[in-house]
Design a protein around this motif. Structure first.
Motif, PDB file in Angstrom:
ATOM      1  N   PRO A 146       0.805  -1.225   0.000  1.00 28.83           N
ATOM      2  CA  PRO A 146       0.000   0.000   0.000  1.00 28.83           C
ATOM      3  C   PRO A 146       0.843   1.283   0.000  1.00 28.83           C
ATOM      4  O   PRO A 146       0.459   2.263  -0.659  1.00 28.83           O
ATOM      5  CB  PRO A 146      -0.824  -0.112   1.290  1.00 28.83           C
ATOM      6  N   LEU A 147       1.983   1.281   0.678  1.00 26.37           N
ATOM      7  CA  LEU A 147       2.819   2.487   0.710  1.00 26.37           C
ATOM      8  C   LEU A 147       3.375   2.804  -0.678  1.00 26.37           C
ATOM      9  O   LEU A 147       3.327   3.949  -1.138  1.00 26.37           O
ATOM     10  CB  LEU A 147       3.953   2.324   1.720  1.00 26.37           C
ATOM     11  N   VAL A 148       3.879   1.790  -1.369  1.00 19.87           N
ATOM     12  CA  VAL A 148       4.428   2.003  -2.718  1.00 19.87           C
ATOM     13  C   VAL A 148       3.318   2.424  -3.669  1.00 19.87           C
ATOM     14  O   VAL A 148       3.484   3.359  -4.465  1.00 19.87           O
ATOM     15  CB  VAL A 148       5.140   0.724  -3.228  1.00 19.87           C
ATOM     16  N   THR A 149       2.181   1.757  -3.571  1.00 17.84           N
ATOM     17  CA  THR A 149       1.049   2.124  -4.420  1.00 17.84           C
ATOM     18  C   THR A 149       0.631   3.564  -4.155  1.00 17.84           C
ATOM     19  O   THR A 149       0.378   4.324  -5.088  1.00 17.84           O
ATOM     20  CB  THR A 149      -0.136   1.167  -4.175  1.00 17.84           C
ATOM     21  N   GLY A 150       0.584   3.958  -2.885  1.00 16.91           N
ATOM     22  CA  GLY A 150       0.215   5.325  -2.528  1.00 16.91           C
ATOM     23  C   GLY A 150       1.187   6.357  -3.068  1.00 16.91           C
ATOM     24  O   GLY A 150       0.778   7.403  -3.590  1.00 16.91           O
ATOM     25  N   VAL A 151       2.484   6.086  -2.978  1.00 16.50           N
ATOM     26  CA  VAL A 151       3.494   7.017  -3.499  1.00 16.50           C
ATOM     27  C   VAL A 151       3.349   7.147  -5.014  1.00 16.50           C
ATOM     28  O   VAL A 151       3.401   8.249  -5.573  1.00 16.50           O
ATOM     29  CB  VAL A 151       4.920   6.562  -3.099  1.00 16.50           C
ATOM     30  N   LEU A 152       3.160   6.015  -5.690  1.00 12.14           N
ATOM     31  CA  LEU A 152       2.978   6.064  -7.148  1.00 12.14           C
ATOM     32  C   LEU A 152       1.688   6.796  -7.523  1.00 12.14           C
ATOM     33  O   LEU A 152       1.656   7.556  -8.503  1.00 12.14           O
ATOM     34  CB  LEU A 152       2.994   4.658  -7.734  1.00 12.14           C
ATOM     35  N   LEU A 153       0.619   6.583  -6.753  1.00 22.24           N
ATOM     36  CA  LEU A 153      -0.624   7.312  -7.013  1.00 22.24           C
ATOM     37  C   LEU A 153      -0.418   8.817  -6.874  1.00 22.24           C
ATOM     38  O   LEU A 153      -0.890   9.596  -7.711  1.00 22.24           O
ATOM     39  CB  LEU A 153      -1.727   6.842  -6.062  1.00 22.24           C
ATOM     40  N   LEU A 154       0.302   9.229  -5.842  1.00 20.14           N
ATOM     41  CA  LEU A 154       0.584  10.662  -5.655  1.00 20.14           C
ATOM     42  C   LEU A 154       1.414  11.205  -6.807  1.00 20.14           C
ATOM     43  O   LEU A 154       1.156  12.306  -7.314  1.00 20.14           O
ATOM     44  CB  LEU A 154       1.300  10.898  -4.325  1.00 20.14           C
ATOM     45  N   TYR A 155       2.416  10.460  -7.228  1.00 24.26           N
ATOM     46  CA  TYR A 155       3.264  10.913  -8.336  1.00 24.26           C
ATOM     47  C   TYR A 155       2.439  11.099  -9.605  1.00 24.26           C
ATOM     48  O   TYR A 155       2.513  12.145 -10.262  1.00 24.26           O
ATOM     49  CB  TYR A 155       4.410   9.927  -8.600  1.00 24.26           C
TER      50      TYR A 155
ATOM     51  N   CYS B 211      -0.579  12.931 -25.227  1.00 23.59           N
ATOM     52  CA  CYS B 211      -0.361  11.478 -25.219  1.00 23.59           C
ATOM     53  C   CYS B 211       0.146  11.038 -23.839  1.00 23.59           C
ATOM     54  O   CYS B 211      -0.341  10.068 -23.266  1.00 23.59           O
ATOM     55  CB  CYS B 211       0.649  11.148 -26.312  1.00 23.59           C
ATOM     56  N   ARG B 212       1.111  11.762 -23.301  1.00 23.03           N
ATOM     57  CA  ARG B 212       1.657  11.434 -21.975  1.00 23.03           C
ATOM     58  C   ARG B 212       0.606  11.652 -20.887  1.00 23.03           C
ATOM     59  O   ARG B 212       0.565  10.907 -19.903  1.00 23.03           O
ATOM     60  CB  ARG B 212       2.899  12.271 -21.706  1.00 23.03           C
ATOM     61  N   LEU B 213      -0.225  12.662 -21.055  1.00 24.21           N
ATOM     62  CA  LEU B 213      -1.302  12.919 -20.100  1.00 24.21           C
ATOM     63  C   LEU B 213      -2.278  11.747 -20.076  1.00 24.21           C
ATOM     64  O   LEU B 213      -2.669  11.278 -19.000  1.00 24.21           O
ATOM     65  CB  LEU B 213      -2.033  14.215 -20.467  1.00 24.21           C
ATOM     66  N   ALA B 214      -2.653  11.238 -21.247  1.00 26.23           N
ATOM     67  CA  ALA B 214      -3.572  10.096 -21.319  1.00 26.23           C
ATOM     68  C   ALA B 214      -2.963   8.876 -20.643  1.00 26.23           C
ATOM     69  O   ALA B 214      -3.641   8.158 -19.908  1.00 26.23           O
ATOM     70  CB  ALA B 214      -3.912   9.790 -22.780  1.00 26.23           C
ATOM     71  N   MET B 215      -1.667   8.644 -20.869  1.00 23.66           N
ATOM     72  CA  MET B 215      -1.029   7.487 -20.224  1.00 23.66           C
ATOM     73  C   MET B 215      -0.896   7.690 -18.719  1.00 23.66           C
ATOM     74  O   MET B 215      -1.003   6.734 -17.960  1.00 23.66           O
ATOM     75  CB  MET B 215       0.323   7.203 -20.865  1.00 23.66           C
ATOM     76  N   GLY B 216      -0.681   8.919 -18.283  1.00 25.68           N
ATOM     77  CA  GLY B 216      -0.637   9.193 -16.849  1.00 25.68           C
ATOM     78  C   GLY B 216      -1.979   8.917 -16.187  1.00 25.68           C
ATOM     79  O   GLY B 216      -2.041   8.354 -15.094  1.00 25.68           O
ATOM     80  N   ILE B 217      -3.054   9.306 -16.861  1.00 22.12           N
ATOM     81  CA  ILE B 217      -4.397   9.022 -16.343  1.00 22.12           C
ATOM     82  C   ILE B 217      -4.615   7.513 -16.281  1.00 22.12           C
ATOM     83  O   ILE B 217      -5.141   6.981 -15.297  1.00 22.12           O
ATOM     84  CB  ILE B 217      -5.475   9.700 -17.211  1.00 22.12           C
ATOM     85  N   GLY B 218      -4.198   6.824 -17.339  1.00 23.31           N
ATOM     86  CA  GLY B 218      -4.340   5.371 -17.358  1.00 23.31           C
ATOM     87  C   GLY B 218      -3.546   4.700 -16.252  1.00 23.31           C
ATOM     88  O   GLY B 218      -4.034   3.775 -15.593  1.00 23.31           O
ATOM     89  N   MET B 219      -2.314   5.163 -16.029  1.00 24.77           N
ATOM     90  CA  MET B 219      -1.480   4.575 -14.976  1.00 24.77           C
ATOM     91  C   MET B 219      -2.106   4.824 -13.604  1.00 24.77           C
ATOM     92  O   MET B 219      -2.136   3.931 -12.752  1.00 24.77           O
ATOM     93  CB  MET B 219      -0.075   5.173 -15.029  1.00 24.77           C
ATOM     94  N   PHE B 220      -2.634   6.023 -13.381  1.00 26.05           N
ATOM     95  CA  PHE B 220      -3.296   6.342 -12.121  1.00 26.05           C
ATOM     96  C   PHE B 220      -4.479   5.397 -11.904  1.00 26.05           C
ATOM     97  O   PHE B 220      -4.657   4.850 -10.817  1.00 26.05           O
ATOM     98  CB  PHE B 220      -3.764   7.807 -12.125  1.00 26.05           C
ATOM     99  N   ALA B 221      -5.292   5.199 -12.954  1.00 31.31           N
ATOM    100  CA  ALA B 221      -6.452   4.315 -12.841  1.00 31.31           C
ATOM    101  C   ALA B 221      -6.030   2.877 -12.558  1.00 31.31           C
ATOM    102  O   ALA B 221      -6.655   2.179 -11.744  1.00 31.31           O
ATOM    103  CB  ALA B 221      -7.295   4.388 -14.119  1.00 31.31           C
ATOM    104  N   MET B 222      -4.966   2.413 -13.204  1.00 28.10           N
ATOM    105  CA  MET B 222      -4.507   1.042 -12.982  1.00 28.10           C
ATOM    106  C   MET B 222      -4.011   0.849 -11.554  1.00 28.10           C
ATOM    107  O   MET B 222      -4.292  -0.164 -10.910  1.00 28.10           O
ATOM    108  CB  MET B 222      -3.404   0.688 -13.981  1.00 28.10           C
ATOM    109  N   LEU B 223      -3.271   1.826 -11.059  1.00 28.90           N
ATOM    110  CA  LEU B 223      -2.772   1.729  -9.678  1.00 28.90           C
ATOM    111  C   LEU B 223      -3.940   1.774  -8.693  1.00 28.90           C
ATOM    112  O   LEU B 223      -3.913   1.096  -7.662  1.00 28.90           O
ATOM    113  CB  LEU B 223      -1.795   2.864  -9.390  1.00 28.90           C
ATOM    114  N   LEU B 224      -4.954   2.557  -9.013  1.00 28.89           N
ATOM    115  CA  LEU B 224      -6.108   2.685  -8.132  1.00 28.89           C
ATOM    116  C   LEU B 224      -6.887   1.378  -8.024  1.00 28.89           C
ATOM    117  O   LEU B 224      -7.459   1.075  -6.986  1.00 28.89           O
ATOM    118  CB  LEU B 224      -7.013   3.797  -8.663  1.00 28.89           C
ATOM    119  N   THR B 225      -6.882   0.585  -9.107  1.00 30.91           N
ATOM    120  CA  THR B 225      -7.652  -0.665  -9.106  1.00 30.91           C
ATOM    121  C   THR B 225      -6.835  -1.882  -8.694  1.00 30.91           C
ATOM    122  O   THR B 225      -7.340  -2.996  -8.754  1.00 30.91           O
ATOM    123  CB  THR B 225      -8.262  -0.919 -10.493  1.00 30.91           C
ATOM    124  N   MET B 226      -5.592  -1.681  -8.292  1.00 30.95           N
ATOM    125  CA  MET B 226      -4.755  -2.836  -7.883  1.00 30.95           C
ATOM    126  C   MET B 226      -5.296  -3.456  -6.619  1.00 30.95           C
ATOM    127  O   MET B 226      -5.694  -2.860  -5.696  1.00 30.95           O
ATOM    128  CB  MET B 226      -3.323  -2.386  -7.640  1.00 30.95           C
TER     129      MET B 226
END
Length: 197
Positions: A127-136, A182-197
């Motif tokens: 959870p700590l690593v996921t949280g840091v990545l979500l914040l980033y 393009c990078r913004l779309a991938m950032g949104i996607g990465m945030f969503a993926m981390l959120l659903t882990m």
């Protein structure tokens, strides 16, 4: 990944479209643009495959480890490229590839059930690593969105205005605001993926 199937399919569509666009950007005459677009295409398609709802496709455990190796290699390449110019972009790409490695290893290490990785109880990963990545990624998305607004509103920006087809005009694949979107779309996607882990 976990979460509603509709959200998973929307994420697959977003990441596939972004990866396909990045493949088109690889036709740029600028070597640095081609290199960045190639790494981003790998990220886009990798995220699309990873986002397929687990009820539809639960990859075997070895596939997650293979994912980790592929994105670990991409992370080493991003680290190597970060020693040159465009350091901030390469460091962001490094964080993205390391996040993909983290998610792949977390899914490989999760106890599997009848439907693959989706059947285990509780979140995958630390959870700590996921949280840091979500914040980033939340910070990156907000920052990229702010940087994109003036570029979209300016008529005389790169590749815009009356001289868009003339000599010295920037090709559509080389436009800074398109690459940022393009990078913004991938950032949104990465945030969503981390959120659903």
């Amino acid at each position: 990944m976990h979460g509603p199937a509709l959200a998973g399919w929307l994420l697959v569509a977003l990441c596939t479209a972004t990866g396909a666009y990045c493949l088109l950007r690889m036709r740029s005459p600028v070597a640095e643009q081609r290199s960045a677009a190639g790494g981003e295409a790998l990220m886009g398609f990798g995220m699309a495959v990873m986002a397929v709802p687990a009820a539809v496709f639960g990859p075997p455990r070895w596939a997650w480890w293979a994912y980790g190796v592929v994105f670990g290699t991409a992370a080493v390449r991003a680290l190597w490229n970060a020693r040159g110019h465009a350091r901030a972009h390469h460091l962001h790409h490094l964080v993205g590839t390391l996040a993909m490695v983290y998610m792949a290893v977390a899914m490989a290490a999760a106890p599997a059930g009848s439907a693959g990785h989706a059947a285990h109880a509780g979140p995958a990963g630390a959870p700590l690593v996921t949280g840091v990545l979500l914040l980033y990624f939340a910070g990156y998305v907000l920052g990229a969105g702010v940087r994109l607004v003036p570029a979209a509103g300016s008529v005389g920006g790169p590749g815009g205005g009356a001289g868009a087809g003339g000599v010295g005009a920037v090709a559509w694949g080389d436009r800074a605001e398109v690459a940022l979107a393009c990078r913004l779309a991938m950032g949104i996607g990465m945030f969503a993926m981390l959120l659903t882990m």
